[in-house]
Design a protein around this motif. Structure first.
Motif, PDB file in Angstrom:
ATOM      1  N   GLU A   1       0.845  -1.197   0.000  1.00  0.00           N
ATOM      2  CA  GLU A   1       0.000   0.000   0.000  1.00  0.00           C
ATOM      3  C   GLU A   1       0.886   1.256   0.000  1.00  0.00           C
ATOM      4  OE1 GLU A   1      -2.836  -0.064   3.173  1.00  0.00           O
ATOM      5  OE2 GLU A   1      -4.216   1.181   2.013  1.00  0.00           O
ATOM      6  N   ILE A   2       0.564   2.250  -0.822  1.00  0.00           N
ATOM      7  CA  ILE A   2       1.426   3.437  -0.863  1.00  0.00           C
ATOM      8  C   ILE A   2       0.928   4.578   0.013  1.00  0.00           C
ATOM      9  CG2 ILE A   2       2.484   2.980  -3.130  1.00  0.00           C
ATOM     10  CD1 ILE A   2       0.518   5.130  -4.280  1.00  0.00           C
ATOM     11  N   LYS A   3      -0.404   4.666   0.201  1.00  0.00           N
ATOM     12  CA  LYS A   3      -0.943   5.754   1.016  1.00  0.00           C
ATOM     13  C   LYS A   3      -2.389   5.454   1.388  1.00  0.00           C
ATOM     14  CE  LYS A   3      -2.090   9.675  -1.204  1.00  0.00           C
ATOM     15  NZ  LYS A   3      -3.541   9.610  -1.044  1.00  0.00           N
TER      16      LYS A   3
ATOM     17  N   ARG B   1       8.151  10.515  -4.436  1.00  0.00           N
ATOM     18  CA  ARG B   1       8.446   9.081  -4.452  1.00  0.00           C
ATOM     19  C   ARG B   1       8.363   8.504  -5.858  1.00  0.00           C
ATOM     20  NH1 ARG B   1       5.050   5.914  -0.181  1.00  0.00           N
ATOM     21  NH2 ARG B   1       6.149   4.262  -1.293  1.00  0.00           N
TER      22      ARG B   1
ATOM     23  N   ALA C   1       0.745   5.503  -8.308  1.00  0.00           N
ATOM     24  CA  ALA C   1       0.062   6.803  -8.288  1.00  0.00           C
ATOM     25  C   ALA C   1      -0.757   6.995  -9.560  1.00  0.00           C
ATOM     26  CB  ALA C   1       1.088   7.927  -8.118  1.00  0.00           C
TER      27      ALA C   1
ATOM     28  N   GLU D   1      -2.488  16.384  -5.253  1.00  0.00           N
ATOM     29  CA  GLU D   1      -1.863  15.557  -4.227  1.00  0.00           C
ATOM     30  C   GLU D   1      -1.021  14.445  -4.871  1.00  0.00           C
ATOM     31  OE1 GLU D   1      -4.564  13.355  -1.785  1.00  0.00           O
ATOM     32  OE2 GLU D   1      -2.893  12.536  -0.602  1.00  0.00           O
TER      33      GLU D   1
ATOM     34  N   PHE E   1       2.974  13.655  -4.687  1.00  0.00           N
ATOM     35  CA  PHE E   1       3.374  12.322  -4.240  1.00  0.00           C
ATOM     36  C   PHE E   1       4.388  11.692  -5.207  1.00  0.00           C
ATOM     37  CE2 PHE E   1       2.956   7.738  -4.284  1.00  0.00           C
ATOM     38  CZ  PHE E   1       3.059   7.412  -2.943  1.00  0.00           C
TER      39      PHE E   1
END
Lengths: 221, 221
Positions: B111-113, B172, B179, B164, B168
């Motif tokens: 999971e990234i966020k 990254r 993303a 956002e 991000f």
């Protein structure tokens, strides 16, 4: 009945005219992008107003043919197909406008890279629009099927563009917003091709009476 | 004629059932994404098969109403609107499947966020689908107009999500592919909202007899 036959011809003719406008919109939108040309971008926006006007006219024509002529069977299917095709064409016009909006956004910054695969994808998509409307007017099953094959080629180009843009973003994080614009241009072209595929499926249904919607295997023939 | 009135009711009822399936598809697709749940993702794919089946049934029902009953004026407009709404609903179902495909792609990596705005956007889109179909069945102009207002809220959330995600990606770069998946989820939700807006515009046309398509100012009322 001769009157009715003429009106059906007129309906087909209007759809052909509209598809010509849409095709030219796709071409011009990608030219605006490649050449960074605001004037071409404006042309697409003007073109879109005409497409929207035509959509309403064709819709009205189709509905009044349904109301006044009360057609049966094959003619009924033809008219309801025309309503759907009209809708698909109008959405393609919207997608060309989306491309132009990305092009205008990209013109605010210096050029990030030369565009090769995007114009190639656009040219495939334009061919699909032309072929699919020809197939509708001529009831040409082979031509309609060829559009389904082109859709696979479009998807292949899209995959190549995505991979290239991801690598580009990783190398040049400062240019990520521009790369995202290009990503969405590719996505819009893919969706134009999907609409052409929808129409090709409608044509196959209309001519063969077999519903090929939602049967992915057709795409692989 | 009593028979015809019943069949029109049946057509409305079928569209409501289909919109329920679509709404549930949108909800479940975003739940699959948020909870990283493959089983929920599978449910959406099964759901989609039912939606596709219903689209064909509703289409056939509408066309045979046109053919057998030869309706006039208001009823004719109702049936041609039903054909368009059916088409919009089916495309929303496809968009829920697109979201699930992105969710499945994201499950392959950690999971990234945490996701906050995407579920919020989804919940707005689900409301729009429900309201728009209620507006169609009840011929409720105020409800149809409220959908146009919600569309602006959806666009606002989309802009926030984009900004956002761009930040991000710049922080990254190794997580850019993930993303991009999220970016497309937001885009799919935006398009679901656009389809609901199309239907709301059709409802306004149907009830008021005024064509509000292609008149952007309506969105701002």
């Amino acid at each position: 009945m001769r009157h009715f036959v003429q009106e059906l011809d007129e309906l087909r003719q209007q759809l052909l005219t509209m598809s010509g406008l849409v095709e030219s919109g796709i071409y011009t939108s990608v030219q605006a992008l490649v050449r960074r040309d605001r004037e071409l971008a404006q042309q697409v926006l003007k073109n879109e107003a005409r497409i929207n006007q035509m959509e309403i006219e064709i819709d009205d024509m189709a509905v009044s043919l349904l109301a006044l002529q009360q057609p049966m069977a094959a003619d009924l299917r033809l008219i309801t197909s025309a309503i759907k095709i009209n809708n698909d064409l109008e959405r393609m016009g919207d997608l060309a406008v989306n491309i132009v909006e990305r092009a205008l956004s990209l013109m605010r910054d210096p050029e990030i890279k030369p565009l090769v695969d995007i114009p190639r994808m656009a040219s495939l998509a334009e061919d699909m629009v032309r072929k699919t409307l020809d197939a509708f007017v001529k009831k040409d099953i082979e031509l309609a099927r060829s559009v389904l094959v082109s859709d696979d080629a479009v998807d292949g180009l899209r995959d190549a563009i995505y991979l290239e843009l991801i690598r580009f973003m990783q190398d040049r994080p400062e240019a990520i917003p521009q790369a995202i614009d290009l990503l969405f241009v590719a996505r819009n072209l893919e969706r134009i091709a999907d609409h052409a595929t929808n129409i090709a499926e409608d044509v196959l249904f209309l001519v063969q009476g077999v519903d090929v919607r939602h049967h992915a295997e057709v795409h692989n023939t």
